[in-house]
Design an enzyme around this catalytic site. Structure first.
Site, PDB file in Angstrom:
ATOM      1  N   HIS A  88      35.811  17.609  18.533  1.00 35.90           N
ATOM      2  CA  HIS A  88      35.389  17.759  19.930  1.00 35.90           C
ATOM      3  C   HIS A  88      36.567  18.116  20.837  1.00 35.90           C
ATOM      4  CE1 HIS A  88      31.376  16.093  19.312  1.00 35.90           C
ATOM      5  NE2 HIS A  88      31.925  15.140  18.591  1.00 35.90           N
ATOM      6  N   LYS A 288      22.922  12.460  23.286  1.00 33.91           N
ATOM      7  CA  LYS A 288      23.375  13.829  23.135  1.00 33.91           C
ATOM      8  C   LYS A 288      22.350  14.740  22.482  1.00 33.91           C
ATOM      9  CE  LYS A 288      28.297  13.087  23.450  1.00 33.91           C
ATOM     10  NZ  LYS A 288      29.598  13.237  22.799  1.00 33.91           N
ATOM     11  N   ILE A 373      34.153   2.583  18.118  1.00 26.87           N
ATOM     12  CA  ILE A 373      34.591   3.980  17.974  1.00 26.87           C
ATOM     13  C   ILE A 373      33.400   4.774  17.461  1.00 26.87           C
ATOM     14  CG2 ILE A 373      36.328   5.496  16.985  1.00 26.87           C
ATOM     15  CD1 ILE A 373      37.572   3.281  18.627  1.00 26.87           C
ATOM     16  N   SER A 375      30.923   8.506  17.755  1.00 25.59           N
ATOM     17  CA  SER A 375      30.950   9.798  17.065  1.00 25.59           C
ATOM     18  C   SER A 375      32.230  10.589  17.345  1.00 25.59           C
ATOM     19  CB  SER A 375      29.730  10.625  17.469  1.00 25.59           C
ATOM     20  OG  SER A 375      29.759  10.877  18.851  1.00 25.59           O
ATOM     21  N   CYS A 438      30.949  23.798 -10.971  1.00 24.97           N
ATOM     22  CA  CYS A 438      29.853  23.742  -9.995  1.00 24.97           C
ATOM     23  C   CYS A 438      29.669  25.149  -9.449  1.00 24.97           C
ATOM     24  CB  CYS A 438      30.197  22.762  -8.872  1.00 24.97           C
ATOM     25  SG  CYS A 438      29.122  22.898  -7.437  1.00 24.97           S
ATOM     26  N   CYS A 440      27.127  26.489  -7.522  1.00 27.54           N
ATOM     27  CA  CYS A 440      26.654  26.680  -6.146  1.00 27.54           C
ATOM     28  C   CYS A 440      27.823  26.622  -5.163  1.00 27.54           C
ATOM     29  CB  CYS A 440      25.643  25.605  -5.778  1.00 27.54           C
ATOM     30  SG  CYS A 440      24.217  25.522  -6.873  1.00 27.54           S
ATOM     31  N   CYS A 480      25.167  21.593 -12.929  1.00 26.80           N
ATOM     32  CA  CYS A 480      26.509  21.064 -13.176  1.00 26.80           C
ATOM     33  C   CYS A 480      26.576  19.554 -13.297  1.00 26.80           C
ATOM     34  CB  CYS A 480      27.446  21.503 -12.053  1.00 26.80           C
ATOM     35  SG  CYS A 480      26.992  20.770 -10.459  1.00 26.80           S
TER      36      CYS A 480
END
Lengths: 493, 408
Positions: A88, A288, A373, A375, A438, A440, A480
């Site tokens: 952010h 949000k 604390i 996001s 793997c 993908c 996989c």
């Protein structure tokens, strides 16, 4: 049949040796067995992104003996692994709040750290899309707020520019606020980088070590953990969802964590071309709202929901939650819903009844609480670490001299940067980087081997996934899964 | 930067379709036929189907034996089979970027055959809610774990689905020494031969829950159970440590899609005509990528068939245009999905969603009937075949050809 025959042995993290000794001299990562008897100078409870950052910050002071303890079997297992993965700007923070300052400073620090460390970040920018007149009318106020948060380049744009920027946006948007600095980041690599660097610079990481009770003995905290007693002169509570419990155990009643569940859908990589920015709703009193964002792995995220719960383990998705997200997503980006869903997950944010972070020093107790604390914690993590270090020093901890940390370089998981299979020089030096396991996510056997023998090896296949992306793709293990389990079990010996 | 190599035919995918195509092309003396496969071993899905029923009668084989036979046939005919090499993306209309242990390479071909197969939709794509514990598999992962790696699975498994592949999954669970707690399907009955369903239910004692779906997965760390919901709203929790999601196949169409090939809306695989040309000249497709979930025999048959059109393309023949072939509900898809008057030989495959008795299968173009045939019955899990004999009646300049299934 014995319990050992039950599925992947590593799934519960029991197959690993008690102590993994790697790399340099005194790297200590433990998952079982007794804890050291002599007291630590500082112990950080909670190896999420914030706790790991704090431990890393303290590792700059070589005279301190620091422990990072974690209830679960890996770092970043709580809120840190299941969020919206956004770096952010803090453009919409409440000016004057501690959160606003730490997010602003943290964003800069993390961007620099990411560049130096190989954590993938893409500064795609955000668009707060206004779908009705009320939301449109709210934009100037947000521009003003962004200005007060030192983001003067935030500006409203009209529908024409909005649709030029996002051609696949659903019909009916009236305009948007463009926030250029918002970025997407890999949260898994970030936490792992902090923890790895902390450990390589002398911090002891103790996993599978839930803190059950806290006592005091001769000026020392005595932590009663699932693996026995751990003594420490100073204590930092970065226990995330459980920070209030630990805080109460030390006699404070400052805040209550109400887990706020966020369910998210991860769409197939084929969806990546549909969206260029982080598409945020205009914030309302209800929070949000639901966003759509690309990920650094080349997927698209839709979410999160916001459900206040009481169960701190309620990380499941629900039919209603997923359906609600799909309804909202259909309005924002209709074509997204035609794509396959690659993953569904849910995370819990450590929401409290307070709007700001709850970071408090208790000098008489040699204790600092790092609570609430939310996001923004990923973004703020490095600034939180610096702030906590200052609080500890002010409270009387003698940090000793500060040194430079040995830099770390993390394997790249981002699509915007070369992956191992795209680096001919790497494959030429070691053909394992050209051997894809793997398919993908195009993860090579070399990367899997590196993760399995890394400073903080994964405790299971999910940990391996967060380190390499293996099994995170559209087939979810059809191709996989068994091969990865074989590699994992071989490495676990 | 990467090496560039030329071949005559590049086949992506060393399963039944790709290997059969390679064998046929190499036998026809095409000099450089190369088959890539991203897996470390060639053979495709049959590699991990330990059960029988592969090959052709009377030479029935197990899946692994069938896979070995296909590889041997392709290699002994002179094709080069290269496992462990991944086709990453297109480098040109007929060339592909690849990577393997020997590094990156660009392979240019005179013709390309996509035989990239299919996979089952995992739990996430099916939007099954709940936690994310270990012990959640597809049949593909289960079979590989048990038959290729000798891994233990859990002790109590629920199998989601009740079609042929689901029964194969149940057999694999039992072969691994685990118990099948139940099979379940949202449909009113099993989608397999009645004898097979009865055998599982009565002789092996596997309960079949019909009209039932998975409402939620439970458990932290390891699966502890699945909450199931019957169509009438009743719910129950089945205690288990493993759940296998079977069937619901989707094509592995990444290369087709990245290449911008026209896809069929029904199968989501590349649209092909009766000679298996895709929308891009010189690029063909065969096997599971065209019709996810069909048998290895069908894939191998198509592989042999596509070789004919590839040979013609190598000899310089242009691909005919053809018109789209579409189906209306209850039909789900048809393959091939384009038609030219020259199409012969390859029967059309159709899938329906409804049980119908004595339905009429009809092919029309612009109101003209090209073909009609009364079928004995149509059932959702059984592929319907449609002869290609009517294709010469197709007007290549006309509208789309429609296939309908109905009472009259």
């Amino acid at each position: 049949m014995t319990a050992a025959g039950r599925g992947p042995r590593g799934a519960r993290g029991t197959a690993r040796p008690a102590t993994t000794q790697q790399r340099s001299k005194d790297v200590t990562v433990t998952r079982q067995g007794p804890l050291p008897a002599s007291p630590y100078d500082v112990t950080v409870v909670g190896a999420g992104v914030v706790g790991s950052a704090i431990a890393r910050g303290l590792a700059r002071h070589p005279r301190l003996r620091v422990a990072l303890v974690e209830a679960q079997d890996d770092v970043g297992q709580g809120s840190s692994k299941a969020n919206t993965a956004i770096l952010h700007t803090g453009f919409d923070a409440t000016p004057g709040f501690l959160e606003a300052r730490l997010v602003r400073e943290g964003a800069r620090l993390l961007a620099e750290y990411a560049a130096a460390t190989g954590i993938p970040v893409e500064p795609v920018g955000a668009l707060l899309v206004a779908w009705d007149e009320e939301q449109l009318a709210a934009l100037p106020r947000l521009v003003d707020k962004a200005g007060r948060n030192h983001h003067p380049d935030t500006r409203p744009i009209g529908p024409e520019e909005l649709y030029a920027r996002e051609p696949h946006l659903g019909p009916g948007a009236l305009g948007a606020l463009h926030v250029p600095g918002e970025s997407i980041i890999c949260p898994w690599t970030t936490t792992l980088a902090y923890a790895t660097q902390a450990v390589r610079n002398g911090v002891d990481l103790h996993l599978n070590t839930p803190v059950r009770a806290v006592g005091r003995d001769d000026g020392t905290h005595v932590l009663d953990t699932g693996r026995g007693i751990l003594r420490t002169r100073w204590l930092v509570n970065a226990a995330g969802l459980h920070a209030d419990t630990l805080d109460r155990a030390l006699g404070h009643d400052d805040f209550t964590v109400t887990p706020r569940r966020g369910q998210l859908l991860v769409f197939d990589k084929f969806a990546r071309d549909l969206v260029r920015h982080i598409l945020l709703p205009v914030p309302t009193a209800l929070g949000k709202g639901v966003l759509i964002t690309p990920t650094v792995y080349g997927n698209v995220l839709l979410g999160p929901t916001a459900e206040d719960l009481h169960d701190k383990r309620a990380t499941g998705s629900t039919a209603e939650g997923l359906e609600g997200l799909r309804d909202k997503g259909r309005r924002i980006l209709p074509a997204l819903l035609d794509e396959e869903v690659t993953a569904v997950y849910a995370g819990l944010r450590a929401a409290t009844e307070h709007e700001d972070y709850r970071i408090t020093a208790h000098p008489q107790q040699a204790y600092v609480t790092v609570g609430g604390i939310r996001s923004t914690g990923l973004t703020a993590s490095l600034a939180v670490a610096a702030h906590v270090r200052d609080l500890l020093a002010d409270a009387g901890l003698d940090l000793g001299p500060a040194g430079e940390l040995e830099p770390v370089r993390m394997p790249n998981l981002g699509e915007a940067f070369p992956r191992a299979y795209q680096r001919p020089e790497l494959i030429a030096a070691d053909p394992e980087y050209g051997t894809l396991v793997c398919h993908c996510e195009r993860v090579s056997r070399g990367e899997i081997r590196d993760a399995l023998t890394g400073t903080i090896p994964p405790a299971g296949l999910d940990g391996l996934r967060r380190r390499t992306r293996a099994r995170a793709g559209r087939c979810q293990g059809f191709h996989c899964g068994a091969a990865l389990r074989e590699l994992f079990e071989e490495a676990g010996g | 930067m990467s090496r560039v190599r030329q071949v005559d035919v590049l086949i992506v995918g060393a399963g039944p379709a790709g290997l059969a195509a390679a064998a046929r092309l190499a036998a026809a003396r095409v000099p450089r036929v190369e088959v890539l496969d991203r897996e470390q071993q060639a053979g495709g899905v049959p590699r991990h189907c330990a059960h029988g029923g592969f090959g052709t009668w009377p030479h029935l084989l197990t899946g692994p034996a069938h896979a070995r036979l296909l590889v041997t046939a392709a290699e002994s005919a002179g094709a080069v089979v290269r496992p462990g090499v991944t086709a990453l993306d297109w480098a040109g209309p007929l060339s592909l970027h690849t990577v393997g242990p020997r590094g990156p390479e660009t392979v240019e071909a005179r013709a390309v055959v996509l035989a990239t197969g299919a996979r089952e939709r995992p739990r996430s794509a099916r939007l099954v809610p709940g936690t994310r514990p270990a012990g959640v598999l597809t049949t593909g992962e289960l079979q590989q774990a048990v038959h290729l790696y000798g891994q233990r699975i859990g002790e109590r498994a629920v199998v989601v689905g009740a079609e042929d592949v689901s029964y194969a999954a149940a057999a694999t669970v039992r072969a691994a020494g685990a118990e099948v707690v139940a099979m379940l399907t949202g449909l009113p009955r099993a989608r397999t031969r009645p004898a097979r369903a009865a055998d599982a239910r009565l002789r092996q004692g596997i309960p079949l829950l019909t009209g039932t779906t998975v409402a939620e997965l439970l458990g932290h760390g390891r699966l502890s159970g699945v909450r199931v919901r019957h169509g009438d709203g009743r719910e129950a929790v089945l205690s288990c440590d493993t759940v296998v999601f079977t069937g619901d196949f989707v094509p592995d169409h990444e290369l087709a899609r990245r290449g911008g090939l026209t896809l069929d809306t029904g199968t989501r695989g590349p649209a092909v005509d009766g000679s298996l040309h895709t929308s891009r000249p010189g690029v063909f497709a065969a096997g599971g990528v065209l019709h996810p979930g069909e048998s290895a025999a069908t894939a191998a048959h198509e592989g042999a068939h596509v070789a004919g059109a590839v040979l013609e393309a190598l000899a310089g023949a242009a691909a005919p245009d053809g018109v789209p072939l579409s189906v209306t509900p209850p039909l789900r898809w048809i393959v091939p999905n384009r038609v030219t008057p020259a199409d012969r030989g390859l029967p059309y495959l159709l899938r329906t969603t409804a049980h119908l008795t004595r339905p009429l299968l009809q092919v029309t173009q612009d109101g003209r009937t090209l073909h009609r045939r009364r079928l004995a019955r149509a059932v959702p899990y059984r592929t319907l075949g449609l002869t290609a004999r009517w294709t010469r009646l197709v007007d290549p300049g006309g509208g789309p050809v429609r296939v309908t299934l109905g009472d009259r």
